[in-house]
Design an enzyme around this catalytic site. Structure first.
Site, short mmCIF file in Angstrom:
data_model
loop_
_atom_site.label_atom_id
_atom_site.label_comp_id
_atom_site.label_asym_id
_atom_site.label_seq_id
_atom_site.Cartn_x
_atom_site.Cartn_y
_atom_site.Cartn_z
N LYS A 278 0.84 -1.21 0.00
CA LYS A 278 0.00 0.00 0.00
C LYS A 278 0.88 1.26 0.00
O LYS A 278 0.63 2.18 -0.77
CB LYS A 278 -0.91 -0.04 1.23
N SER A 279 1.88 1.29 0.86
CA SER A 279 2.74 2.49 0.92
C SER A 279 3.40 2.75 -0.43
O SER A 279 3.49 3.89 -0.89
CB SER A 279 3.84 2.28 1.97
N ARG B 293 2.89 5.92 -3.29
CA ARG B 293 4.04 6.73 -3.72
C ARG B 293 4.27 6.65 -5.22
O ARG B 293 4.74 7.61 -5.84
CB ARG B 293 5.29 6.29 -2.92
N ARG C 141 -8.43 12.11 12.62
CA ARG C 141 -6.99 11.82 12.81
C ARG C 141 -6.15 13.10 12.83
O ARG C 141 -6.47 14.08 12.16
CB ARG C 141 -6.53 10.84 11.72
N GLN D 95 4.97 9.01 7.48
CA GLN D 95 4.08 9.90 6.74
C GLN D 95 4.53 11.34 6.88
O GLN D 95 4.54 12.10 5.91
CB GLN D 95 2.64 9.74 7.25
N ASP E 266 2.09 -1.20 11.79
CA ASP E 266 0.74 -1.58 11.33
C ASP E 266 0.38 -3.02 11.70
O ASP E 266 -0.75 -3.46 11.45
CB ASP E 266 0.63 -1.41 9.81
N LYS F 18 -4.35 5.50 14.95
CA LYS F 18 -4.42 4.87 13.61
C LYS F 18 -5.88 4.90 13.13
O LYS F 18 -6.66 5.70 13.63
CB LYS F 18 -3.85 3.44 13.69
N ARG G 254 -6.16 1.48 18.22
CA ARG G 254 -5.92 0.03 18.09
C ARG G 254 -5.57 -0.65 19.41
O ARG G 254 -5.61 -1.88 19.49
CB ARG G 254 -4.82 -0.22 17.04
N ARG H 178 -7.51 -3.48 9.70
CA ARG H 178 -6.55 -4.41 10.33
C ARG H 178 -7.14 -5.09 11.58
O ARG H 178 -6.76 -6.20 11.92
CB ARG H 178 -5.23 -3.70 10.63
#
Ligand code: S3P
Length: 433
Positions: free
Chosen positions: A22-23, A27, A122, A168, A314, A341, A345, A388
């Site tokens: 995903k990251s 990008r 967030r 990030q 994560d 997150k 979590r 997740r």
């Protein structure tokens, strides 16, 4: 609102390939859009988060074609984006909002960034503050989205000490640094994922890293390239834990990204006695890949080393399930970040573990989990729409004698759209209703 019903299963087998990282997928779209020339991507994650980034750049005038996991990006150069006519909706994706802010802070036009209910809660002060130091003008809702970014500012380079170990924030500042006058540097308190730095180098934009200081100089140009996205270790992690805890398991995960800034989950599971073997290591496009075999394991509780926390940030929901199946106590501290997150979590996992009869103590910055036996669930587990959390409780079914119900699993498609199919192909018994 959809839910999972996870029936008990106790075997897991096969050779599996989880979707693209995903990251890295985010990008690819960002840097491919800002590059000169055409960037070809394969293995792109077809999850809602990465697609939100893709759509945002399309709305800023970038021609991006996608056929399943193949994406072609017709880069417009660092100064070629155009003003979107609507607010950019980044859905559930914190990575999209924080990284794109760095790019938009330097554009000639105004923009507005919005997100879903979770993203709207967030913290964005962590990107607004360094960007403001660089000369950006950003309005927020008391440090939370929506963000209104005023265009036409000229940015200056900064040397920034990250208050939290966050890839990030680091990436946001570096992306703004592409437009700033002078050398922008970011100093990390602990190493965090370095995909931005690696990929910028892949686009021929020099980034220099000395210990935990990362620097680049503004005013250069990115050159289009070809990118093959490796499988996401964060998605692979559910199957690593699943195979460790299942009474009869032997699986191999193919082509997983083992960038050393992401492999904390492998180290933590091995410290717990997990039976994981990494083989066939190879490098593709500046990222390391390997195949990982995992067999049933007798896990032991551990104290999780502090330096591994950002490298597994994560993966803690899944690691908490491993800890629940281990002998003895697992202790995690220094992990306050888990509270901000996609959900809190620490609390959300503790609530779910309570429903499964696993003794735990919530700490301000972590949790203590006493390994035990999952009992008949005393209710339905609430995932709080956190992908997740949903997947972590789904794999707990490999050690359960009773079905588990998990509410609010819709967001699994943000990162792992074929999770249910892949889990069932390996021997689990999951339905989404
Ligand atoms: C990410 C960085 C991490 C991680 C997130 C993806 C990235 O966030 O939790 O899922 O792609 O840079 P932080 O930088 O907030 O730790």
């Amino acid at each position: 609102m959809s839910k999972f019903i996870a029936q008990p299963a106790n075997t897991l087998s096969g050779t599996l390939k989880v979707p693209g990282d995903k990251s890295i997928s985010h990008r690819c779209i960002m840097l491919g859009s800002l590059a000169n020339g055409v960037t070809e991507v394969s293995g792109f994650l077809q999850g809602e988060d990465a697609l939100a980034t893709l759509k945002a750049f399309q709305l800023m005038g970038v021609k991006i074609e996608r056929q399943e996991d193949k994406v072609t990006i017709h880069g417009v150069g660092l100064h070629g984006l155009s003003q979107p006519h609507v607010p950019l909706d980044l859905g559930n994706s914190g990575t999209s909002m924080r990284l794109i802010s760095g790019i938009l802070a330097a554009q000639a036009f105004d923009t507005e960034l919005v997100g879903d209910v979770s993203l709207s809660q967030r913290p964005m002060g962590r990107v607004i503050n360094p960007l403001a130091e660089m000369g950006a003008v950003i309005e927020s809702n008391a440090g939370k989205p929506p963000l209104k970014i005023r265009g036409g500012q000229s940015l200056v380079a900064i040397d920034y000490d990250l208050p939290v170990a966050s890839a990030q924030v680091k990436s946001c500042v570096l992306l703004a640094g592409l437009y700033a006058q002078g050398q922008t540097c970011v100093n990390e308190p602990e190493t965090t994922r370095d995909h931005t730095e690696r990929m910028l180098n892949g686009f021929d934009y020099p980034v220099h890293t000395h210990a935990k200081k990362i620097c680049l100089t503004g005013g250069g140009a990115l050159t289009a390239t070809k990118i093959q996205v490796p499988s996401d270790i964060s998605s692979a992690a559910f199957f690593m834990v699943a195979a460790c805890i299942a009474p009869q398991a032997d699986i191999t995960l193919m082509g997983v990204n083992i960038n050393p800034t992401r492999t904390g989950v492998i180290d933590i599971l091995q410290l717990m006695g997990g039976n994981l073997t990494v083989s066939n290591e190879r490098e593709i496009g500046g990222e390391l890949l390997a195949d990982i075999r995992i067999q049933s394991s007798d896990l032991q509780g551990i104290k999780i080393p502090k330096n591994l926390i950002p490298l597994a940030i994560d993966e803690f929901p899944a690691i908490f399930i491993a800890a629940s199946c281990a002998i003895g106590e697992t202790v995690l501290t220094n992990a306050k970040e888990l509270r901000v997150k996609e959900s809190d979590r620490i609390q959300v996992m503790a609530d779910g573990l309570n429903i499964l009869g696993i003794e735990n103590t919530v700490l301000e910055d972590g949790i203590k989990i006493q390994g035990g036996v999952f009992s008949k669930p005393s209710g339905t587990i609430e995932s709080h729409h956190d992908h997740r959390i949903s997947m972590s409780f789904a794999i707990a079914s490999l050690r359960c004698k009773h079905a588990i119900e998990i509410n609010g699993v819709d967001n699994v498609k943000t990162s792992f759209p074929n999770f249910v199919a892949l889990a069932n192909s390996a021997g689990m018994n999951l339905v989404e209703i």
